[in-house]
Design a protein around this motif. Structure first.
Motif, PDB file in Angstrom:
ATOM      1  N   LEU A   1       0.755  -1.318   0.063  1.00 10.69           N
ATOM      2  CA  LEU A   1       0.161  -0.035   0.056  1.00 10.69           C
ATOM      3  C   LEU A   1       0.872   1.244   0.014  1.00 10.69           C
ATOM      4  O   LEU A   1       1.766   1.434   1.064  1.00 10.69           O
ATOM      5  CB  LEU A   1      -0.860   0.014   1.191  1.00 10.69           C
TER       6      LEU A   1
ATOM      7  N   THR B   1       0.027   4.764   0.272  1.00  8.25           N
ATOM      8  CA  THR B   1      -1.104   5.757   0.097  1.00  8.25           C
ATOM      9  C   THR B   1      -0.611   7.238  -0.476  1.00  8.25           C
ATOM     10  O   THR B   1      -1.750   7.567  -1.004  1.00  8.25           O
ATOM     11  CB  THR B   1      -0.906   6.075   1.812  1.00  8.25           C
TER      12      THR B   1
ATOM     13  N   TRP C   1      -1.539   6.744  -4.104  1.00  8.98           N
ATOM     14  CA  TRP C   1      -2.968   6.354  -4.118  1.00  8.98           C
ATOM     15  C   TRP C   1      -3.872   7.813  -4.299  1.00  8.98           C
ATOM     16  O   TRP C   1      -4.596   8.039  -4.774  1.00  8.98           O
ATOM     17  CB  TRP C   1      -3.411   5.464  -3.093  1.00  8.98           C
ATOM     18  N   ASN C   2      -3.475   8.544  -3.152  1.00  2.00           N
ATOM     19  CA  ASN C   2      -4.288   9.892  -2.998  1.00  2.00           C
ATOM     20  C   ASN C   2      -4.018  10.743  -4.171  1.00  2.00           C
ATOM     21  O   ASN C   2      -4.810  11.613  -4.561  1.00  2.00           O
ATOM     22  CB  ASN C   2      -3.891  10.495  -1.593  1.00  2.00           C
TER      23      ASN C   2
END
Ligand code: PEP
Ligand code: MN
Length: 360
Positions: A313, A315, A318-319
């Motif tokens: 992951l 983050t 992804w954001n």
């Protein structure tokens, strides 16, 4: 383009209660072959006889067509069978000869539509003609190029226009000789609902066994007609042998196809909804296809992460993606809430796949 109704009027003149059928050999080979096929197609649903006189071949040294002598054979077809005739023209000289020999329908081949110079030369040679002119899609999936071809003819005061969808070439091998990419003719039809749209399943398929399916899809998408390569002895054809069928097989195929006759408002409604549903089905298949491809790339990323021992992951990345997608989605009329829900689901599926890879 104005006066779009005019474009359609030539098709209405056929007064058919079924799709327009254009059939005949890929290439005119001999007088006997041309006439025999034509006689077998007489008294069927076929209205127009096609035969290539000048053949654009990918590699030199292949059969390049019989040339002008074949036009005399097409004139005989007209006299003996009453069928209209059609052939491909690729330069001003072809146009001159075809007009001299009273060919009724001239089409621009896929290898010519890609070249604005060639299309313009043909348009100039045809200026103001009363003949029907059909534009095949360019070999590459470029809608503007296809539209450009139609616009060049329209600007040359040629009003009886139509288009032929014959699929698009791809580097990847698929079951088709030329990938149908139905979304392109659908888009064309949405922009020019009055422009007659004909499907050439033969060049899409490249083989006999899927002609029927392709033709059915075309009719479900509300195409106005079919152009099918037909030969008395398909396996011995001098060009495109694998995709040609006998006149008898064509008649059988036509009778097995489910065609829709527009007679009442109820049928109108059903036709419209059927077309739209078929369009949605194609888009949904495309969505799944794209998602499948995305997942394969996610797995590759998973493999890289495993090699470098990086967490699945990420983050921050992804954001960033989500922010961009929300903006992009808004432009397309999709709500932020929908984008978030959809991408969360896609992202979760990617993570699940990557975790499997990393933990394997
Ligand atoms: C043909 O119709 O025989 C032909 C050469 O087609 P295309 O231009 O679609 O390749
Ligand atoms: Mn052919």
């Amino acid at each position: 383009m104005k006066n779009k109704k005019e474009m359609r009027s030539w098709l209405d003149e056929f007064k058919l209660n079924h799709p327009l059928v254009i059939a005949g050999p890929c290439s005119a080979e001999t007088e006997n072959q041309v006439l025999k096929i034509a006689h077998d197609l007489k008294d069927t649903d076929v209205s127009v006889y096609r035969a290539g006189i000048w053949k654009p071949r990918t590699r030199p040294g292949m059969f390049e067509g019989v040339g002008a002598i074949g036009l005399k054979w097409l004139e005989k077809v007209k006299v003996e069978t009453g069928l209209l005739t059609a052939t491909e023209v690729a330069n001003a000289n072809h146009v001159k000869l075809a007009l001299e020999h009273n060919v009724d329908i001239l089409w621009i081949g896929a290898r010519s539509t890609v070249s604005p110079f060639i299309v313009q030369e043909i348009a100039d040679a045809l200026e103001g003609t009363e003949k029907i002119v059909l534009v095949k899609n360019p070999v590459n999936p470029d809608l503007s190029l296809w539209l450009g071809g139609i616009e060049r003819l329209y600007s040359a005061n040629i009003k009886k226009l139509g288009v032929i969808h014959r699929g698009f070439s791809t580097y990847e091998k698929t079951k088709y000789r030329n990938n149908p990419e139905w979304q392109l003719p659908i888009e064309l039809q949405n922009r020019f609902p009055d422009l007659p749209l004909i499907c050439d399943p033969s060049h899409i398929a490249g083989r006999r066994d899927i002609l029927q399916d392709i033709s059915q899809t075309a009719l479900d998408l509300n195409f106005d007609g079919l152009m099918v390569e037909t030969h008395i002895d398909p396996d011995k054809a001098w060009s495109d042998a694998a995709q040609q069928i006998t006149p008898k097989a064509l008649v059988k195929m036509m009778s097995d196809l489910k065609t829709r006759k527009v007679t009442t408002e109820e049928v109108d409604y059903k036709n419209a909804i059927n077309t739209l549903r078929t369009q949605i089905d194609f888009i949904d298949h495309g969505l799944l296809d794209t998602l499948g491809k995305r997942m394969k790339i996610a797995i590759k990323i998973g493999n890289l992460k495993k090699k470098k021992n990086v967490a699945v992951l990420q983050t921050k990345r992804w954001n960033e993606i989500l922010g961009k997608m929300i903006l992009d989605g808004e432009e397309k009329g999709l709500s932020e809430e929908f984008i978030l829900r959809m991408f969360k689901a896609i992202h979760q599926e990617s993570i699940n796949h990557q975790e499997k890879v990393v933990n394997s």
